[in-house]
Design a protein around this motif. Structure first.
Motif, PDB file in Angstrom:
ATOM      1  N   VAL A 170       0.848  -1.204   0.000  1.00 35.08           N
ATOM      2  CA  VAL A 170       0.000   0.000   0.000  1.00 35.08           C
ATOM      3  C   VAL A 170       0.880   1.251   0.000  1.00 35.08           C
ATOM      4  O   VAL A 170       0.615   2.204  -0.742  1.00 35.08           O
TER       5      VAL A 170
ATOM      6  N   HIS B 209       2.255   1.676  -3.416  1.00 34.04           N
ATOM      7  CA  HIS B 209       1.198   2.103  -4.333  1.00 34.04           C
ATOM      8  C   HIS B 209       0.958   3.614  -4.248  1.00 34.04           C
ATOM      9  O   HIS B 209       0.669   4.255  -5.258  1.00 34.04           O
TER      10      HIS B 209
ATOM     11  N   GLU C 256      -7.409   0.594  -0.503  1.00 35.02           N
ATOM     12  CA  GLU C 256      -6.437  -0.198  -1.271  1.00 35.02           C
ATOM     13  C   GLU C 256      -6.038  -1.449  -0.487  1.00 35.02           C
ATOM     14  O   GLU C 256      -5.923  -2.538  -1.047  1.00 35.02           O
TER      15      GLU C 256
END
Length: 113
Positions: free
Chosen positions: A68, A71, A105
């Motif tokens: 995460v 990302h 996410e």
């Protein structure tokens, strides 16, 4: 009162607004998750640890997993990060919209397993 509520209640006053905001977001976005204290810090769990957060001396530590953080690396450039953690300083407003996206996410990451 939950264990996480007790953790927040025991935290220093300057930490509470950030802790409460992150807790509120996690509760809203992860309604099926179990709340617990793991590694001594608030944790949301659903088949595995989804995320952790903790009040540190000068920042709120947020631990949503390395994937995460990777990302969202471009949106996190103004924050100190490590492989698995983001530091949100208490002197700055908590970026709730960004945290919301990060939690979603992480939730999506769990569904893909």
């Amino acid at each position: 009162m939950t264990l996480i509520s007790e953790y927040i209640e025991a935290a220093p006053a300057e930490q509470k607004p950030h802790l409460e905001a992150l807790y509120r977001l996690a509760k809203e976005l992860l309604p099926e998750a179990t709340e617990k204290i793991s590694y001594g810090i608030p944790t949301f769990y659903q088949h595995e640890n989804l995320l952790h957060f903790a009040g540190m001396q000068k920042h709120l530590g947020f631990y949503p997993t390395p994937k995460v953080i990777e990302h969202f690396a471009a949106q996190l450039v103004s924050y100190k990060t490590s492989k698995g953690a983001v530091q949100f300083p208490y002197q700055k407003p908590l970026p709730e919209a960004l945290i919301r996206k990060m939690i979603l996410e992480r939730k999506k990451e769990l569904r893909l397993k």
